[in-house]
Design a protein around this motif. Structure first.
Motif, PDB file in Angstrom:
ATOM      1  N   TRP A 164     -11.503  -8.614  -3.035  1.00 60.06           N
ATOM      2  CA  TRP A 164     -10.139  -8.191  -2.700  1.00 60.06           C
ATOM      3  C   TRP A 164      -9.742  -7.085  -3.656  1.00 60.06           C
ATOM      4  O   TRP A 164      -9.925  -7.206  -4.880  1.00 60.06           O
ATOM      5  CB  TRP A 164      -9.181  -9.372  -2.821  1.00 60.06           C
ATOM      6  N   SER A 165      -9.217  -5.991  -3.102  1.00 59.30           N
ATOM      7  CA  SER A 165      -8.726  -4.893  -3.930  1.00 59.30           C
ATOM      8  C   SER A 165      -7.327  -4.503  -3.473  1.00 59.30           C
ATOM      9  O   SER A 165      -7.139  -3.561  -2.702  1.00 59.30           O
ATOM     10  CB  SER A 165      -9.658  -3.676  -3.850  1.00 59.30           C
ATOM     11  N   PRO A 166      -6.301  -5.241  -3.941  1.00 59.02           N
ATOM     12  CA  PRO A 166      -4.917  -4.859  -3.626  1.00 59.02           C
ATOM     13  C   PRO A 166      -4.517  -3.640  -4.434  1.00 59.02           C
ATOM     14  O   PRO A 166      -5.267  -3.162  -5.297  1.00 59.02           O
ATOM     15  CB  PRO A 166      -4.124  -6.100  -4.056  1.00 59.02           C
ATOM     16  N   ALA A 167      -3.331  -3.142  -4.194  1.00 59.41           N
ATOM     17  CA  ALA A 167      -2.883  -1.952  -4.908  1.00 59.41           C
ATOM     18  C   ALA A 167      -2.497  -2.251  -6.349  1.00 59.41           C
ATOM     19  O   ALA A 167      -2.493  -1.352  -7.184  1.00 59.41           O
ATOM     20  CB  ALA A 167      -1.708  -1.320  -4.176  1.00 59.41           C
ATOM     21  N   SER A 205      -1.583  -5.183   0.938  1.00 56.56           N
ATOM     22  CA  SER A 205      -1.693  -6.011  -0.264  1.00 56.56           C
ATOM     23  C   SER A 205      -0.835  -7.265  -0.181  1.00 56.56           C
ATOM     24  O   SER A 205      -1.292  -8.371  -0.501  1.00 56.56           O
ATOM     25  CB  SER A 205      -1.287  -5.186  -1.488  1.00 56.56           C
ATOM     26  N   GLY A 206       0.418  -7.107   0.253  1.00 55.98           N
ATOM     27  CA  GLY A 206       1.311  -8.254   0.325  1.00 55.98           C
ATOM     28  C   GLY A 206       0.860  -9.279   1.348  1.00 55.98           C
ATOM     29  O   GLY A 206       0.986 -10.490   1.132  1.00 55.98           O
ATOM     30  N   LYS A 207       0.310  -8.791   2.466  1.00 54.41           N
ATOM     31  CA  LYS A 207      -0.168  -9.723   3.491  1.00 54.41           C
ATOM     32  C   LYS A 207      -1.390 -10.486   3.001  1.00 54.41           C
ATOM     33  O   LYS A 207      -1.500 -11.699   3.205  1.00 54.41           O
ATOM     34  CB  LYS A 207      -0.499  -8.958   4.781  1.00 54.41           C
ATOM     35  N   ALA A 208      -2.323  -9.778   2.352  1.00 55.06           N
ATOM     36  CA  ALA A 208      -3.505 -10.456   1.819  1.00 55.06           C
ATOM     37  C   ALA A 208      -3.102 -11.496   0.782  1.00 55.06           C
ATOM     38  O   ALA A 208      -3.672 -12.597   0.728  1.00 55.06           O
ATOM     39  CB  ALA A 208      -4.458  -9.436   1.209  1.00 55.06           C
ATOM     40  N   ASN A 258       9.273  -2.380   2.133  1.00 52.75           N
ATOM     41  CA  ASN A 258       9.679  -3.762   1.925  1.00 52.75           C
ATOM     42  C   ASN A 258       8.899  -4.358   0.744  1.00 52.75           C
ATOM     43  O   ASN A 258       7.672  -4.425   0.792  1.00 52.75           O
ATOM     44  CB  ASN A 258       9.395  -4.554   3.207  1.00 52.75           C
ATOM     45  N   PRO A 259       9.574  -4.791  -0.312  1.00 52.59           N
ATOM     46  CA  PRO A 259       8.858  -5.289  -1.499  1.00 52.59           C
ATOM     47  C   PRO A 259       8.121  -6.597  -1.279  1.00 52.59           C
ATOM     48  O   PRO A 259       7.292  -6.978  -2.112  1.00 52.59           O
ATOM     49  CB  PRO A 259       9.975  -5.449  -2.538  1.00 52.59           C
ATOM     50  N   ASN A 260       8.387  -7.272  -0.174  1.00 51.54           N
ATOM     51  CA  ASN A 260       7.663  -8.507   0.114  1.00 51.54           C
ATOM     52  C   ASN A 260       6.224  -8.237   0.535  1.00 51.54           C
ATOM     53  O   ASN A 260       5.364  -9.112   0.415  1.00 51.54           O
ATOM     54  CB  ASN A 260       8.372  -9.298   1.215  1.00 51.54           C
ATOM     55  N   SER A 261       5.956  -7.036   1.019  1.00 52.65           N
ATOM     56  CA  SER A 261       4.604  -6.713   1.486  1.00 52.65           C
ATOM     57  C   SER A 261       4.040  -5.451   0.869  1.00 52.65           C
ATOM     58  O   SER A 261       2.846  -5.197   0.982  1.00 52.65           O
ATOM     59  CB  SER A 261       4.598  -6.555   3.021  1.00 52.65           C
ATOM     60  N   SER A 262       4.872  -4.660   0.207  1.00 53.62           N
ATOM     61  CA  SER A 262       4.441  -3.355  -0.287  1.00 53.62           C
ATOM     62  C   SER A 262       4.511  -3.264  -1.809  1.00 53.62           C
ATOM     63  O   SER A 262       5.545  -3.574  -2.410  1.00 53.62           O
ATOM     64  CB  SER A 262       5.314  -2.255   0.321  1.00 53.62           C
ATOM     65  N   THR A 263       3.430  -2.811  -2.407  1.00 50.42           N
ATOM     66  CA  THR A 263       3.401  -2.588  -3.853  1.00 50.42           C
ATOM     67  C   THR A 263       4.420  -1.531  -4.260  1.00 50.42           C
ATOM     68  O   THR A 263       5.122  -1.687  -5.266  1.00 50.42           O
ATOM     69  CB  THR A 263       1.992  -2.138  -4.284  1.00 50.42           C
ATOM     70  N   ASN A 271      -1.719 -11.592  -9.616  1.00 48.45           N
ATOM     71  CA  ASN A 271      -0.960 -12.523 -10.455  1.00 48.45           C
ATOM     72  C   ASN A 271      -0.150 -13.498  -9.609  1.00 48.45           C
ATOM     73  O   ASN A 271      -0.029 -14.684  -9.939  1.00 48.45           O
ATOM     74  CB  ASN A 271      -0.025 -11.754 -11.395  1.00 48.45           C
ATOM     75  N   ARG A 272       0.414 -12.988  -8.506  1.00 50.22           N
ATOM     76  CA  ARG A 272       1.201 -13.869  -7.633  1.00 50.22           C
ATOM     77  C   ARG A 272       0.312 -14.921  -6.975  1.00 50.22           C
ATOM     78  O   ARG A 272       0.689 -16.089  -6.862  1.00 50.22           O
ATOM     79  CB  ARG A 272       1.940 -13.050  -6.573  1.00 50.22           C
TER      80      ARG A 272
END
Length: 613
Positions: free
Chosen positions: A120-123, A95-98, A202-207, A129-130
């Motif tokens: 796109w279906s992120p977690a 999700s974070g990478k997408a 890692n919160p930069n890439s992981s929900t 929002n970002r």
């Protein structure tokens, strides 16, 4: 009229019920799961079946689900309303990478046009929002949740029971105090279990990593809603304690869960006490799919020796709300946009919602009964969490992530880079494998803080270095191990000097053995102590045998109370890399192996590795 294609690998209800019934009897024989159609993992092309291609970018735990939903879509009213048939393909992208890729560009998809997504279906909608705040609302307009799963702590059942599970609620404050207590598990009457260790992403890439940071801030503030930037700042010391208990970070929980499953005892105490994860990841672990990978036809799944149980913090849980949205990007054709909109609409139908529990997700349609799949047999309580924590404003999320950069657990990293003759092989664009390794290593230096410790060694036959007063063959010290301070430019220059190094044989095992012995001597409690080894081939010149090296690492890992373990994170660089040996070494140390068998993706792989620190 659309064609009535069917996916031959999709479960029938009866077959899946039989499967889950087997899982409920944990300890039964190995299970066979007939998986969904194989999907592309961040690359490749899809066969042209004459239908409109609907490519869905989603995280690994939803790939099988999306394929199953795609097959059901074929028989839906939404599909029948299309002028041309449509086929759903799932692409595994974190999700974070997408979110990063879409924030950087809506003109070209970073992973290549062949797998550019129309959906796109992120977690979590945190990610949509970002993207909206960076690239504009239009890119992800209409993002709406179709599935949900709470963020919990997964604990080995025996350890959770020591804290009062299932009769007594467990709080984040209680976990915080166990991490902070020098006696660790001793404070709960289990001193033989050592310190209380947690795994976080890692919160930069992981929900999950991001949600747990926010849950910590909620717990520290005593609030259950209206979290503010000021609350996040006030929670700094509370959250710092949680970070101090981290074994290491990562892009996903999958590798940590795989390591836990691989432990011969099946117990978690010596490796990790609690893992911050989504409930669906815990479900997958307990049915025998610890890394939530795309299950292939005929694949055998074996449940763990001891299941994880979901600990729903008494202060409340955030939810991963799994939206799906048709992207407004240049690569999405009008035909794809129409077909994708029909698929997204289908996701909210009763037929689609009833498929979700089979994959560990909770439907947004509360009338769907989930208890057949989500129950105590797989460590889940569908009546929990008792308290739902709302998603805070984007500026609060940003404040939490910025704070994490300052309070995350410090690292001590020794990079060990193969410079053998095969590193002269071309990877295209006029670059060699060694050029790629240098670029990957230097591109991630921004993640190293001045207070982190780092060293860089190179290995090939013919080199020799004096290390701690001992002559070590096969090793060239590129950068002596120590605190980085303000010399990031100097470190980059040292690594770039590798371009002029000599090339010879591959003393892989000797080099890892020397690096491991060195780091074991220099490891510090309170740091993530790690070796990052990059190799593009098999060992050719070592006196050390692989089994001897593994035995040495295993012996260290089994010592009780080890508060400064050295973990090996290996990059298998090229298809000639000895992946099996690297996996054995990483597994023995509690580390991970990263796939760079496509050398063109070495920088991205280095990024994934460095996300652990």
């Amino acid at each position: 009229m659309p064609h009535p294609e069917r996916n031959p690998f999709v479960f029938s209800d009866a077959r899946f019920r039989k499967f889950i019934g087997s899982v409920a009897a944990i300890g039964a024989a190995a299970l066979v799961l007939v998986g969904c159609s194989p999907s592309t993992d961040q690359g490749g092309t899809f066969a042209d079946d004459g239908c409109t291609s609907v490519v869905v970018a989603t995280s690994s735990e939803k790939v099988n689900l999306m394929e199953d939903l795609g097959a059901a879509f074929k028989d839906s009213a939404e599909h029948k309303g299309l002028e041309k048939c449509a086929t759903v393909h799932a692409v595994n992208v974190a999700s974070g990478k997408a979110a990063q890729y879409l924030s950087d560009s809506t003109t070209e998809w970073a992973l290549g046009a062949d797998t550019a997504p129309s959906v796109w279906s992120p977690a979590s909608t945190v990610w949509t929002n970002r993207v909206a705040s960076i690239a504009g609302d239009k890119v992800v307009a209409g993002a709406e949740s179709f599935a949900k799963t709470p963020v919990v702590f997964g604990m080995p059942e025996s350890m959770a029971k020591a804290l009062g599970y299932p009769g007594k609620p467990i709080s984040l404050k209680q976990i915080h105090d166990l991490i902070a207590n020098p006696d660790g598990w001793g404070a709960a009457g289990k001193s033989m279990w050592g310190s209380f260790k947690i795994a976080k992403t890692n919160p930069n890439s992981s929900t999950t990593g991001m949600s747990m940071l926010l849950m910590q801030a909620y717990a520290a503030s005593g609030k259950a809603q209206d979290l503010t930037v000021a609350d996040v700042k006030a929670a700094e010391e509370f959250s710092r304690v949680f970070e101090s208990g981290a074994i290491h970070y990562g892009d996903t929980t999958g590798k940590v869960l795989q390591n836990l499953a691989d432990r011969t005892s099946g117990k978690g105490s010596s490796y990790v006490s609690a893992i911050a994860l989504e409930e669906t990841s815990l479900y997958n672990y307990n049915i025998g799919n610890p890394d939530s990978h795309t299950v292939q036809p005929g694949e055998t799944l074996t449940p763990p020796d001891e299941k994880l149980v979901a600990v729903y913090p008494s202060e409340g849980s955030m939810w991963s709300d799994n939206p799906a949205v048709v992207l407004d990007a240049k690569w999405v054709t009008p035909e794809q946009k129409t077909a994708s909109a029909a698929f997204v609409k289908f996701l909210h139908t009763k037929k689609a919602q009833e498929l979700l529990p089979k994959y560990g997700f909770r439907p947004t349609d509360d009338s769907v009964d989930v208890s057949k799949y989500l129950n105590a047999d797989v460590g889940v309580d569908p009546k929990q969490p008792a308290v739902t924590l709302p998603q805070p404003e984007p500026e609060v999320v940003s404040a939490a992530i910025d704070q994490w950069a300052a309070i995350r657990k410090p690292s001590a990293i020794l990079q060990l880079i193969d410079i053998s003759g095969s590193m002269d092989e071309s990877i295209g664009d006029g670059r060699t494998r060694l050029d790629g390794a240098i670029e990957g290593s230097t591109a991630t230096l921004g993640q190293i803080r001045p207070t982190d410790e780092i060293g860089v060694w190179a290995f090939t036959t013919g080199l020799s270095s004096n290390i701690d007063g001992t002559r070590v063959n096969g090793i060239g010290v590129v950068r002596p191990f120590g605190v980085l301070g303000g010399d990031k430019e100097g470190l980059q220059s040292d690594i770039e000097d590798l371009a002029n190094s000599q090339r010879a044989g591959t003393p892989l095992y000797d080099s890892i053995s020397s690096a491991y012995d060195y780091m074991k001597t220099h490891a510090e409690a309170g740091r993530i102590n790690a070796i990052v080894v990059l190799s593009d081939g098999e060992d050719t010149d070592s006196a050390t045998r692989l089994d001897t090296l593994i035995q040495k690492i295993n012996a260290d890992q089994k010592e009780g109370g080890n508060d400064k373990p050295v973990r090996i994170f290996a990059i298998a660089y090229s298809k000639a890399a000895d992946v099996e040996s690297l996996e054995k070494l990483a597994r023995a140390s509690g580390g991970q192996v990263f796939d760079a068998t496509d050398p063109a993706k070495i920088t991205e792989t280095f990024q994934s590795v460095m996300n652990n620190f």
